[in-house]
Every structure is written in structure tokens, then in C-alpha cells.
Design an enzyme around this catalytic site. Structure first.
Site, PDB file in Angstrom:
ATOM      1  N   ASP A   1       2.869 -10.129   0.296  1.00 57.50           N
ATOM      2  CA  ASP A   1       2.521 -10.233  -1.128  1.00 57.50           C
ATOM      3  C   ASP A   1       1.765  -8.994  -1.602  1.00 57.50           C
ATOM      4  OD1 ASP A   1       0.432 -11.191   0.599  1.00 57.50           O
ATOM      5  OD2 ASP A   1      -0.666 -11.826  -1.178  1.00 57.50           O
ATOM      6  N   GLU A   2       1.808  -8.768  -2.900  1.00 61.36           N
ATOM      7  CA  GLU A   2       1.016  -7.729  -3.552  1.00 61.36           C
ATOM      8  C   GLU A   2       1.129  -6.388  -2.819  1.00 61.36           C
ATOM      9  OE1 GLU A   2      -2.433 -10.502  -5.583  1.00 61.36           O
ATOM     10  OE2 GLU A   2      -2.766  -9.786  -3.536  1.00 61.36           O
ATOM     11  N   CYS A   3       2.351  -5.979  -2.595  1.00 58.86           N
ATOM     12  CA  CYS A   3       2.595  -4.728  -1.863  1.00 58.86           C
ATOM     13  C   CYS A   3       2.549  -3.566  -2.857  1.00 58.86           C
ATOM     14  CB  CYS A   3       3.951  -4.805  -1.165  1.00 58.86           C
ATOM     15  SG  CYS A   3       4.232  -3.460  -0.015  1.00 58.86           S
TER      16      CYS A   3
ATOM     17  N   HIS B   1      -3.955  -0.414   2.269  1.00 55.26           N
ATOM     18  CA  HIS B   1      -3.513  -1.790   2.030  1.00 55.26           C
ATOM     19  C   HIS B   1      -2.196  -2.127   2.720  1.00 55.26           C
ATOM     20  CE1 HIS B   1      -1.428  -4.760  -0.695  1.00 55.26           C
ATOM     21  NE2 HIS B   1      -2.543  -5.401  -0.443  1.00 55.26           N
TER      22      HIS B   1
END
Length: 839
Positions: A465-467, A430
Site C-alpha cells: 500500500d501507499e507506494c 519508504h
């Protein structure tokens, strides 16, 4: 047009109030007035009261008659701290002349209403109501009483303008046939041509250069000030009087918005004499889209021309990912296509948002450049979103050596989707490593290519975002996650700064929540970065944007879903808030955007961002306006003229067979007592309304040459909607043609049909539905909005199917699937007849 408190003089509505003993014709005026207290607003100049021994266990009926028919949105009552009411109901006069419940406010248990503020939703058009206060041997003391609603006796313009002034008597004039404009000015010419093209179905307007005689003409002028004052960017004025319509603005966007206002002012070859002045409330009014699939590029253009522009959206955040061909890194495109293929086949886990980006394919740079040029021609700024640091599966698929990973396989977190968004599958890497210089080299090369194509004028959105994976690889594991995050942000910031561009990022990783490790970075990054705050929906009871604002950042609300966003008016007015954007997070095509409620959300939220008059308490009035706009918007987005919009064609009732099962008596009574159900001059015949159980069907015969059919239907009960899944097909209409062929039209719950016993267009308020809050708001229109005898909602939907084959129809079969969770209720059908044979 007026929206707001009907007690205010500007509503031009006179309200007569009479008090009666509950359920009788015996007058029962208040026992007294509290002279030492002044009501702040509404229909009471001073509080009124009834003693307990006057009302006992009966109550009071407050009869209100209006000087004109109004759409009543809601009724507001404020009782004093010493007052107790058992329940409140609002009644309206049905078709038979009897009063029926339109709305009610009751205690959650068998108790009483002791709260001071009581708001009763009505959402009906009427010229009189009764507010019924049930008593319970307690004093009733009303400090405030008001009725909120709307009148549509003048021009209706949406988004709602700052100011409309009508000529006395609401005078109309003929639509001019000439456009006078300085055709050498590109902005003026564009606006003039837009007016000409968008009226071409009805008029043949002639464009001429400016000259001294401007009577009986549309006049389009570009100027920085008028007799009313300065005209800044995006502001427009429309002056309609003495046979001419003048549009004034200082830039292309303002001229376009003025043209769109004028288009809404035209009705039946007439245009109302009035003066409109309008300007935006928020400077940033955006939508977040992925690149369209190649086959949906024409729809992308229509979305801009027929929805975003009329709604005054001025920014598109365009997520690129690997959906555009990269000359410097073709391996990224190849790895992306391969992963999408394996994901779609089930060989690999679902690739996050793969269908959102070019439908999982890759667009050529020239195609992307054309999209940008088209949007900018309408005054819409395009800000590319380049995912960096996180959500970079598109990079790590091709370069796993850059991934931020501990080397130990991780399980994908199982989360409660009611309150948390599902993290991406850990099968894919990710994040990339912020300590690896090769990551910067690669992301800078991608930035260069994207900037070369998009040519952003001011901002680039760089994701972040959303790391979830940070500080875990060998190079990073001994470093603070906040420092790693801040270093990466500053590196990207400085790179963009050299290109005279500013930076935007999502703001979630800077919020002080337990789920993120990087919040201290908020003090380590430049303050002129714009933050898009989207995790507001994880903290609905708190204004979490304050944390970002208090640290000196400007903030826009991301994922601004009006179905769920609370306290909008207070939050949008805060210093440092610059606007918001509606996100789609889905494939860019009409069906997907429609069924997920994204198109409706764009229309509704656009008004909240544009108009300083927006009031979230007036939701039902806005819904009524949007319902009237939707058929034409849908027709334009589909690029197919809806026959029902053509007033010249013939409309006839298609008679249903004798029913063998009737629906709920409450629904039948609601329909029978409702106002006549009329489609542009034709009344639906609902005498044979019927309920079709699973595995059963009915057949409509003797149809003939039909251009389109409007089915009046509903579902017998609600069906669960799972946001990430396809919607359930509960039945179908099968059209049989004279030539022996047939066509099936699916009836999908949440697409063209919904439960009859819920309010149309009512958002699905539970947090679980935050990304699809307006399901069932696009492909069908609420035609019947009535009430059952108990005051519950009764809604039937008009779904228009267009006979694009132009073949003669012999019969129509309505079938409910044998495994459907709901019956289909078919109340009626209307056929739009061709003026000549269709086949």
C-alpha cells in the site's frame, strides 16, 4: 428483543394514533386520504393530507401511544412532492408529565422542508410521543409515516442473531448446574470448559460425559444437522426449554459462539426459554493489529477472550514488521530498535507506526507463536501482514542499499490531513527497489521465518500500500511504475503459491486515482489475490470498490470504520465482497485503543459484519445495547471486577458541597425533567450539581471505606481533538487516604469525559476524524441522556474509579486545571461500599 420498524407485527407493539391541532387538545383528523396510492410500509395504509386552509400557519400534532415502553430510535416521514412542511419535531413526556422536545428537523435557513424524506433522531425510551408538523400555508401530504426503535423485553444477544423465538409469555427457568458434553472431542471440551470458566464467578458448573438423562443441564453437541436443517461452519443453535439448554454446532467456532450467546441469556440466576438460530453474514470478520508490547501480552489474550470472541471476530491481521526476532537477519531488528530509540528521543523524525509494532521493541519467536496458538484455540485465524515493496523502512534502515531512491533528497509532502493520510517522513526510505534481486532474496527469507512461526492456513497479507516511491532509482527510472508493481506482486504470489498459500494485498495502488502511478497493474496480476480496499474514505460519495470488483477480484473492506463508512448495507451485499476488517494503527494497549475509539468500533462493526439484520438507520438502538455491554467488557479487559457490577454490595450517595457556580440552566432543567438517574437501585442526587471553572476545586468529605466511586460528570464545552496527539487533561480527582497518602485520577477529555451538549456515542463524522471516529466511547458510560427545553442533547457520563489499594478514603477533591479549555460539571457521585473494611 426486537429492532426495526415498530409498525411491523413482529415488534408486538400496538400503536394508537390520534391527530390534533398543534399544541391543543382539539382533534384534527386528515382532510382526506389518497385512495389511488398505497403506502409501501409503515403506519399509513394510504397517504393522508391536510389542506393549507385547514392547517394555516399552525400545524398538526400526531399523538402516538405504544402498548409498551420502547426505545425510539428515529421517526421517518415521507411527504409528497406537492407537500411543504415548515419543521418537524418529536416530543416525549418528561418526568414532570410535560411534553418536551426529543428531536427536531428544521430547514438550514428560514425556508421550508421541501425534501420528501425526513428522518428525526429521537434516541430515548418512552411509551408515547408527539410528532409535531409545523405548517406554512401549504398543503401537508404524508405518503409514509413510521417509527423505528427497539424493545428489550426478551433476551438481548449481540451480535444480533438471525432468529430468536420465545416461548409464549417470555418464560424463564433456573440456570442448570451441569454441563453434559462429549469431553473426548477437543472442540466440545473447549466450548464446555469455556462455559464453565466464564460462569465460575457465579456458579460451580460440573462437567459430565453424555448420558441418557439430560434434564436440567447445559448440553453441548457437535453435529452437522438438526431438526431445523443443516449446520454449516460457524453456525450455531441454542434450544432453551424444559430446564435444559442445548448448544449445537458443527465446529469449534460455532460451539463457542453458542456458548457466548448463552452467557448473554443468563440473568439473575434465570435463563429465558427460547430458540436461537444464528450464522454469519460475512465470511471474513477481522481486526488489524500490530504485535503487542511484551508487557501487554496478557491484555492481548484478554482482548481475544472477552471482546473478539464474543463479537464473533474470526480473523486477526497481525502486522509483524520488525517486531519479531529474525534469525536470518538480526541486523533488521537491531536497526529497528535503534531507529525507534532515536525517533522517540527526537533525534530522528517520527518513525511511522513504530509504537504499533511490539511497542517499538522485539518479541521472541516463542512469544509470537504463543499469541498465534491462543488466538487459534478460539477459532480465530491469524493472517500475518508482511510489509513488502512499500512501508519497508524496517528493511531499508538496515539495508539502505536496497532502497528505491533517486539519490536526491526529497521533502516530506505537506498534505491536507482532512482528506489525505500523511505520507511517511522521507528521512526514511519508504520503498525498496523491485528491480533488485537482492530485495527478493531478503523478503523471501523473512517470509520463510514468519510463515514458520505463524503457520498461516490459507493467506498471507503482503502489504503493497501507499507506494509513493517507485520507478525513481537508476534501475527503475525508465520502467513503467505499473509494470514494476505487477512484477513484484507476481514474484511474491508465485513464491507463496509454492507453499500452498494465497495472497492478500491492500488495493489502493490499483485504484484509478490521480495520486497513484500503478493503477494499470490491475490487469497484470492474478485475479485470486484478495484486495483490501481502504481508500474508500477518500471518496465517500463513490463506491470505489466497484473498480476492483469489475476487474474480477474479491474484495474486503479495509480500515472499516463504521463511524464513517457510507451505504454499508448496499455495498456489503455486492458480489465479490467477502467482509471487512477494523484497523487500529496504534499501540496495542487498553488505554490507547479505548481513547481512540477502537474497542467501541470493534464491537459496533462486528454486528454489521455478522448480522444480516444490520440496519445503519438503527444506530441508536445498537448504541444502547453496546452501552449495556460495555461495563462488563471493560471489567474483563482490565481484569479487575467492577464493584458496581456486583449486586450484593452496598451503594450510597456521596453528597457534594453546596455549589458556588451552577451549570447552564438548560442542562439543569434537562436533568430535572429526565427520568430518574438510577445505578442498579440507587438514585443519583443531582441537587448540588455544579460547574468548576479552571483553577477551582471542590471537596467531598466523609467518604470512608469505598470499593469504587462513580462520578457523574461532563465538560462544559467541547475541546478540539487532534487524532495524532495525546488528549487534553482538563482536571483531576485527588483521592486522600486515611494513612496520609493520596492518588490522582486524571480527567482527560475524550477519555472519561466529553461535552454535555452532544449525543453520547455519536461518531465524529468529519472526514478528519476517520481514524478516531469514536473518541470518548470506552472509559465512561452515558448515564444521563436527556434533552434541553429546546430539544438539544444533554449527556452526563458515569466514570467508575476502582479503589485497588483498598484503603480508607477521607476526602475527594475535584479540580479543574487552570489552563483547561473547559469547566468540569460534576452532577453527583455514588460510592460502592465494602461489605467489610477494605484496609
Amino acid at each position: 428483543m426486537y429492532i426495526g420498524s415498530l409498525s411491523k407485527p413482529q415488534s408486538n407493539v400496538k400503536i394508537k394514533i390520534t391527530y390534533y391541532k398543534r399544541g391543543t387538545t382539539h382533534k384534527m383528523p386528515p382532510d382526506g386520504i389518497l385512495n389511488d396510492y398505497n403506502s409501501s410500509n409503515g403506519l399509513l395504509s394510504k397517504p393522508v393530507f391536510w389542506n393549507w386552509n385547514s392547517v394555516l400557519e399552525t400545524g398538526v400534532d400526531i399523538h402516538m401511544s405504544f402498548s409498551q415502553k420502547c426505545f425510539i430510535d428515529n421517526v421517518f416521514i415521507k411527504q409528497s412532492k406537492d407537500s411543504v412542511i415548515k419543521s418537524v419535531s418529536v416530543l416525549y413526556k418528561g418526568k414532570n408529565g410535560n411534553y418536551m422536545k426529543a428531536g427536531k428537523y428544521e430547514p438550514k435557513t428560514d425556508g421550508f422542508l421541501e425534501q420528501r424524506d425526513i428522518n428525526v433522531l429521537v434516541a430515548l425510551s418512552c411509551d408515547s410521543i408527539i410528532i409535531r408538523l409545523e405548517s406554512c400555508l401549504k398543503n401537508i401530504v404524508l405518503e409514509e409515516l413510521d417509527v423505528f426503535g427497539s424493545t428489550f423485553d426478551g433476551t438481548v444477544i449481540y451480535p444480533i442473531p438471525n432468529k430468536i423465538e420465545y416461548k409464549s409469555g417470555n418464560k424463564h427457568m433456573a440456570v442448570p448446574k451441569i454441563i453434559i458434553a462429549n469431553l473426548e472431542d477437543d472442540d466440545v471440551f473447549f466450548a464446555a470448559n469455556l462455559l464453565k470458566e466464564k460462569t465460575s464467578k457465579y456458579y460451580s458448573l460440573v462437567m459430565q460425559k453424555e448420558y441418557h438423562n439430560s434434564n436440567n443441564a447445559f448440553i453441548i453437541r457437535k453435529c452437522n444437522h438438526s431438526v431445523l436443517g443443516n449446520i454449516p461452519s460457524e453456525k450455531y443453535e441454542v434450544h432453551s426449554n424444559n430446564g435444559s439448554v442445548e448448544i449445537l454446532a458443527s465446529d469449534r467456532s460455532g460451539l463457542i459462539y453458542g456458548v457466548e450467546a448463552v452467557l448473554q441469556m443468563i440473568d439473575d440466576d434465570k435463563i429465558m426459554e427460547c430458540q436461537v438460530t444464528d450464522s454469519p453474514y460475512m465470511p471474513l470478520r477481522g481486526v488489524h493489529l500490530g504485535l503487542p508490547p511484551r508487557e501487554e501480552i496478557p491484555f492481548f489474550y484478554r482482548l481475544i477472550r472477552y471482546l473478539l470472541v464474543p463479537m464473533h471476530i474470526n480473523t486477526i491481521f497481525l502486522q509483524i514488521t520488525a517486531g519479531m526476532r529474525f534469525d536470518s537477519h538480526p541486523e533488521i531488528n537491531e536497526a529497528w530498535r535503534n531507529a525507534v530509540k532515536k525517533s522517540d528521543s527526537g533525534e530522528w523524525p517520527k518513525l511511522h507506526h513504530s509504537d504499533m509494532i511490539a511497542g517499538g521493541k522485539v518479541l521472541e519467536k516463542t512469544e509470537v507463536a504463543d499469541l498465534i496458538e491462543y488466538a487459534r484455540s478460539y477459532g480465530i485465524e491469524v493472517i500475518p501482514e508482511i510489509q513488502s515493496l512499500s512501508h519497508v523502512q524496517y528493511i531499508t534502515l538496515a539495508h539502505p542499499e536496497l532502497a528505491e531512491t533517486s539519490g536526491t533528497p526529497q521533502e516530506t509532502l505537506a498534505v491536507d490531513k482532512r482528506s489525505t493520510d500523511q505520507p511517511p517522513n522521507t528521512f526514511y526510505h519508504h520503498s525498496y527497489c523491485p528491480s533488485n534481486e537482492e530485495c527478493y532474496k531478503l523478503i523471501f527469507e523473512l517470509i520463510d521465518e514468519i510463515i514458520e512461526v505463524v503457520c498461516p492456513t490459507k493467506y498471507v497479507h503482503m502489504g503493497h500500500d501507499e507506494c509513493y516511491q517507485i520507478g525513481i532509482c537508476p534501475k527503475c527510472k525508465n520502467k513503467e511504475p505499473a509494470d514494476l508493481f505487477a512484477i513484484h506482486v507476481r514474484r511474491i504470489y508465485e513464491y507463496l503459491k509454492k507453499k500452498n498459500l494465497k495472497m492478500m494485498i491492500w488495493g489502493d495502488m490499483l485504484q484509478n486515482t490521480t495520486r497513484y502511478k500503478t493503477s494499470p497493474a490491475i490487469d497484470k496480476i492474478p485475479k485470486d489475490i484478495i484486495l483490501l480496499d481502504f481508500i474508500w474514505y477518500f471518496s465517500l460519495n463513490h463506491d470505489i470498490e466497484d473498480h476492483l470488483l469489475n476487474h474480477g477480484f474479491q474484495v474486503a473492506f479495509g480500515n472499516l470504520y463504521s463511524s464513517h463508512f457510507p451505504r454499508f448495507e448496499n455495498r456489503i451485499r455486492k458480489k465479490g465482497i467477502i467482509g471487512g476488517e477494523i484497523s487500529t494503527w496504534c499501540r496495542l494497549d487498553e488505554k490507547v485503543l479505548g481513547q481512540k475509539g477502537k474497542l467501541y468500533d470493534m464491537i459496533y462493526t462486528a454486528n454489521a459484519l455478522w448480522s444480516d439484520k444490520y440496519d445503519s438507520n438503527m444506530r441508536c438502538s445498537y448504541e444502547k445495547i453496546i452501552s449495556n455491554l460495555m461495563p462488563k467488557i471493560r471489567s474483563n479487559l482490565q481484569s479487575v471486577m467492577s464493584p458496581s457490577l456486583d449486586k450484593s454490595v452496598k451503594r450510597e450517595i456521596l453528597h457534594l458541597p453546596t455549589p458556588y457556580k451552577k451549570p447552564s440552566p438548560e442542562l439543569v432543567e434537562a436533568i430535572n425533567s429526565a427520568q430518574p438517574i438510577v445505578l442498579r437501585g440507587i438514585t443519583f442526587d443531582t441537587s448540588n450539581i455544579q460547574q468548576i471553572p479552571p483553577g477551582n476545586k471542590i471537596i467531598i468529605r466523609e467518604v470512608g471505606n469505598i470499593e469504587s466511586i462513580i462520578f457523574l460528570h461532563g465538560a462544559s464545552q467541547s475541546i478540539s481533538i487532534v487524532p495524532s496527539s495525546s488528549l487534553e487533561k482538563i482536571g483531576c480527582y485527588t483521592i486522600s487516604y486515611r494513612d496520609g497518602t493520596s492518588q490522582e485520577i486524571p480527567i482527560e477529555y475524550g477519555v472519561c469525559i466529553a461535552s454535555w451538549n452532544k449525543r453520547a456515542l455519536e461518531p465524529m463524522k468529519m472526514e478528519y476524524y476517520r481514524h478516531v471516529g469514536y473518541s470518548g466511547t470506552y472509559f465512561a458510560d452515558p448515564y444521563v441522556e436527556a434533552r434541553t427545553p429546546s430539544g438539544d442533547y444533554a449527556t452526563l457520563y458515569g466514570f467508575e474509579w476502582i479503589n485497588t489499594s483498598h484503603k480508607e478514603i477521607t476526602s475527594i477533591e475535584c479540580y479543574t486545571c487552570s489552563n483547561a479549555e473547559s469547566d468540569i460539571i460534576l452532577a453527583g457521585a455514588i460510592g460502592i461500599r465494602c461489605s467489610k473494611k477494605c484496609y
